[in-house]
Design a protein around this motif. Structure first.
Motif, PDB file in Angstrom:
ATOM      1  N   ASP A  72       0.798  -1.228   0.000  1.00 15.63           N
ATOM      2  CA  ASP A  72       0.000   0.000   0.000  1.00 15.63           C
ATOM      3  C   ASP A  72       0.829   1.276   0.000  1.00 15.63           C
ATOM      4  N   ASN A  73       2.007   1.245   0.612  1.00 20.44           N
ATOM      5  CA  ASN A  73       2.834   2.455   0.565  1.00 20.44           C
ATOM      6  C   ASN A  73       3.202   2.799  -0.879  1.00 20.44           C
ATOM      7  N   ALA A  74       3.529   1.807  -1.656  1.00 20.11           N
ATOM      8  CA  ALA A  74       3.857   2.058  -3.059  1.00 20.11           C
ATOM      9  C   ALA A  74       2.630   2.540  -3.828  1.00 20.11           C
ATOM     10  N   ARG A  75       1.493   1.925  -3.586  1.00 20.09           N
ATOM     11  CA  ARG A  75       0.272   2.391  -4.255  1.00 20.09           C
ATOM     12  C   ARG A  75       0.026   3.861  -3.989  1.00 20.09           C
ATOM     13  N   ARG A  76       0.270   4.238  -2.744  1.00 15.39           N
ATOM     14  CA  ARG A  76       0.010   5.610  -2.317  1.00 15.39           C
ATOM     15  C   ARG A  76       0.993   6.576  -2.972  1.00 15.39           C
ATOM     16  N   VAL A  77       2.294   6.243  -2.914  1.00 14.65           N
ATOM     17  CA  VAL A  77       3.305   7.155  -3.434  1.00 14.65           C
ATOM     18  C   VAL A  77       3.158   7.325  -4.940  1.00 14.65           C
ATOM     19  N   TYR A  78       2.915   6.221  -5.641  1.00 16.46           N
ATOM     20  CA  TYR A  78       2.855   6.276  -7.107  1.00 16.46           C
ATOM     21  C   TYR A  78       1.424   6.493  -7.598  1.00 16.46           C
ATOM     22  N   ARG A  79       0.488   6.619  -6.667  1.00 18.30           N
ATOM     23  CA  ARG A  79      -0.933   6.808  -7.013  1.00 18.30           C
ATOM     24  C   ARG A  79      -1.416   5.718  -7.960  1.00 18.30           C
TER      25      ARG A  79
END
Lengths: 381, 381, 381
Positions: free
Chosen positions: B365-372
């Motif tokens: 989820d952190n990656a999903r958030r950072v890269y939208r």
């Protein structure tokens, strides 16, 4: 059973201690013993026994003097004096179970065993490692003109490495300048000029141009070069002896001599990186092992082995003065590595043959190979 | 039960591998495979299989080729050849259990899968990360006047990030200059002057002014910026790529783009510090994870997580060439993190919901958030 | 039984927290609490509770507010507000079991307990540590001619350390210049010249000459000097506060004042090295302990103790603002050290009396000795 096999293999392994010093041959009083126990000094009100290495001596060395484990300091020193230096040295050196010692003979503030005496007491074989700063300083002490220095040093170094039993050279550039050196070979003119300054001033070789010249002379000699890195006494500037700072020089000298990074702590990961990307770079965590003791040796070795090709880690004690250290270094290496390998076997992360091979390579065969010691190639399978 | 829940959650998690490369599509002979197995090179007499990553391949990858665990090297390579690159890649990429790959397409000395091919083989989704040095070098190769370089690079970079599927940019400034850069944005005049030198000389972009200009152009692009830090091949000067050396630049660019520190080892603590004090700094321990293998991944993650906000650690494999690495990175991350969380749960140092949240955030989820990425906000609770 | 003895001894030990700050006396809303929970800042969408220290607060502090372990954040903050700052502070400060606090009074952006109030709430004794930058900045703020600055600062510093209850001084040179300073005492002329620039410009003392002058003034004062090293907020350049960079200055000042390296993470090994080779160098891993929490404190302490003379490690919390931290620091120290010592005892690597002595020294007696606190020599056996 597999766990036992690793422990037994390591316990029985005839280690090659590829970098150590002699054991003091005089009887030591408390002050003398304590000053050898620490990389610092013996300070009023702070016993060097109240350290990890002090605990390790009382735990692991006392029984070899017929004392109980964790013997009190006074009892330990009394028994040591009673037995006498020769018997004490003999007991610890035998207990080390080391088959080969490569002895740096260039650091000798105390009367200590020669390589031959060390080997005799241990029932082992000894080779010699020539400290190049000592060779250079002897050349200077013997009297030489600045423009003849380079040639005189080269000649003396070739003579030194041509002596029987010499298997490599060593530099303490770490102590003299650290590793933020211009990596290039200095020109003859600059060497002469630097020699002029040094010969006029005297003292230790610590001119950066002459230190570089020494390292490049080592390349010309074609022998394995041991380099002190990391941890040492207060003469070190620890941040300047991170072996990663040698990278430019390692590029320039790639394909020439084997370079053996000694000690390395707390930069064992940096040393491991260099050993992983430079064909001729090797390293050990000597000196560290007896200072941290068997209780912590496994943790250090685990960091040292994180990304390391198994051909690249060697064993050394860097024992100096106290034969306790020749023993403790070996013990900490054996127990630390055995513990690490047992864990990996228990987790099924490696096979038993792989574990045994790694143990034999790190403890013995890598050094045989690098220094071309007898027995080397035969064990190379 | 709680320990099992963590392990199951991590085993089932559709990871976002936020930084990786393609898998080689040609069949590999032994030399070809070994050269991809190491960040060094394949050296005579020293097999790259005799490393932690070599053991991990034989242990964890052999079964996916229908071989026993710890299969011998020859058997492994023979079976790999027999199956062929396409089938091998498919097996490992599926086994990785990765839902999203963000693929750096700028490093391609071998013929390798495109992001689309990688996604197809894995049954996953792939996005692209644009390597800015490649964009700049293409601009130079295409011919440009020095005073038009800055604008041409900017235009090309905007075009690149405007392509469908591009989610971020990357810089290998670590390899070109290290991080001891003047942190300030260079003036147009200085950029033109540096471009004049570079365009006359040719070769890689490694002029410090142009590297700074590239980093500031990344800021203007407004996309997440991946920065290689720490461990890599021998081109790195490890002491100059400690991410802490980016601090001044991070201050100057605070509040702009997300900065993702890649790899970081052995500076994972320094990276963690930066992620704890700068809002837009994130990091991973990719590349390290498969090199150390599942046996040691937990120890690295434990250091990486010591003081780290749980929103700041991401997962990447940094796999290049061997699809084994796409699998091993994921496996080491899952097992290492599961082991760490199980210990904390057993010691009652965290609750199960906290452990599961941390695992999902770091792994996906952190990656999903950072890269939208799609699916991001919905999992953000 | 032996394991129990270590845990009981550490649990009952009246710690000396040789470096901490006051606890905030105002009631804190969520934003206020969160801003004190992190060395970074509270960022939108990223709760400072989602960190190792946040988990530790919910796990170890919630029960002291009559809440279950791992209480939700909202419940924690609501209960904290309900009890009020005074009662909350009293509970955590009592629970810390700390006998002596040495309070740095120089960092006070919030209304916080004075040393006397802290001691009162804790049922302990408090001493004061004078932050020298604050003294210098007060001298500047009070108006002084450049050529009178050195004498005025010296006089003010002597007055400050002469106040009742003052046991040492502190410098935050780490924040102002880092440690790549010319180590030599600056000449009066250079100090005047630097003072002229500073007094004209105003602001914080961060001129390198004046920072050096401050450190040398500390030497003249003859009191123990605490130095921030390593980890802190984003004002730090982490690579410039490796305490090894103090080596030249430590050589020049050897034999004068005790120097206490604070925090140190991630350079705890470098600090340990300095403590092992310089008689008057001591260190702690304060601040780190509550940030990593009890789950990881043992691992940090294991690195900190690898080669460290047992007389050289001290305890501090470096708690600021939240009384939770005075408690958590103490808890993490007790549990981390107990765990480490239990392991060593279980492996028979040390004796129980040695383990108990080490615990008492590090937790209490080393600080008593360095700061010459009452009760010191009596426990010195």
């Amino acid at each position: 059973m597999t766990a036992g096999a690793v422990q037994e293999t390591l316990a029985a392994l005839d280690l090659v201690d590829h970098h150590c010093h002699g054991a003091v041959t005089d009887d030591l009083d408390r002050a003398g013993f304590e000053s050898l126990l620490t990389e610092g000094e013996a300070w009023p009100g702070v016993s060097p026994f109240d350290t990890p290495v002090g605990l390790a001596v009382r735990r692991h060395c006392a029984p070899l003097l017929d004392l109980p484990r964790h013997a009190p300091v006074d009892a330990y020193l009394a028994r040591r004096a009673e037995l006498g230096a020769a018997e004490v040295n003999r007991r610890f050196l035998r207990a080390a179970g080391t088959g080969v010692f490569c002895v740096d003979t260039g650091h000798a503030p105390h009367r200590a065993t020669s390589p031959g005496e060390l080997a005799g007491a241990a029932g082992a074989v000894a080779y010699e490692v020539v400290r190049l700063e000592g060779v250079a300083e002897a050349v200077a002490a013997g009297g030489v003109e600045p423009d003849a220095y380079a040639e005189a040093f080269r000649t003396a170094a070739w003579e030194a490495v041509g002596r029987p039993g010499v298997v490599g050279v060593k530099s303490v550039a770490a102590y003299r300048t650290g590793f933020d050196l211009d990596p290039a070979r200095p020109s003859p003119g600059r060497v002469t000029e630097a020699a002029r300054r040094w010969l006029a001033r005297g003292g230790r070789l610590e001119d950066p141009v002459l230190v570089r010249h020494l390292l490049w002379t080592a390349v010309d000699l074609g022998r394995p070069l041991q380099l002190h890195t990391g941890f040492g006494d207060s003469d070190i500037r620890l941040h300047r002896v991170d072996p990663a700072r040698l990278t430019d020089w390692l590029h320039l000298t790639a394909g020439t001599i084997p370079v053996l990074l000694l000690h390395c702590w707390p930069y064992q990961r940096q040393a491991a990186y260099l050993s992983a990307v430079f064909e001729r770079v090797y390293f050990d965590v000597g000196l560290t092992l007896h200072h941290v003791g068997p209780a912590r040796a496994g943790a250090i070795l685990a960091e040292a082995l994180e990304i390391t090709p198994f051909r690249k880690l060697l064993y050394s004690s860097d024992a100096y003065g106290l034969a306790e250290f020749h023993h403790l270094g070996a013990l900490a290496f054996r127990q630390g590595l055995a513990g690490l390998l047992r864990e990996r076997l228990a987790a099924d992360e490696m096979s038993l043959p792989d574990a045994l091979r790694l143990a034999r390579w790190a403890g013995r065969d890598n050094a045989r190979r690098v220094y071309r010691l007898p027995g080397g190639p035969a064990d190379d399978g």
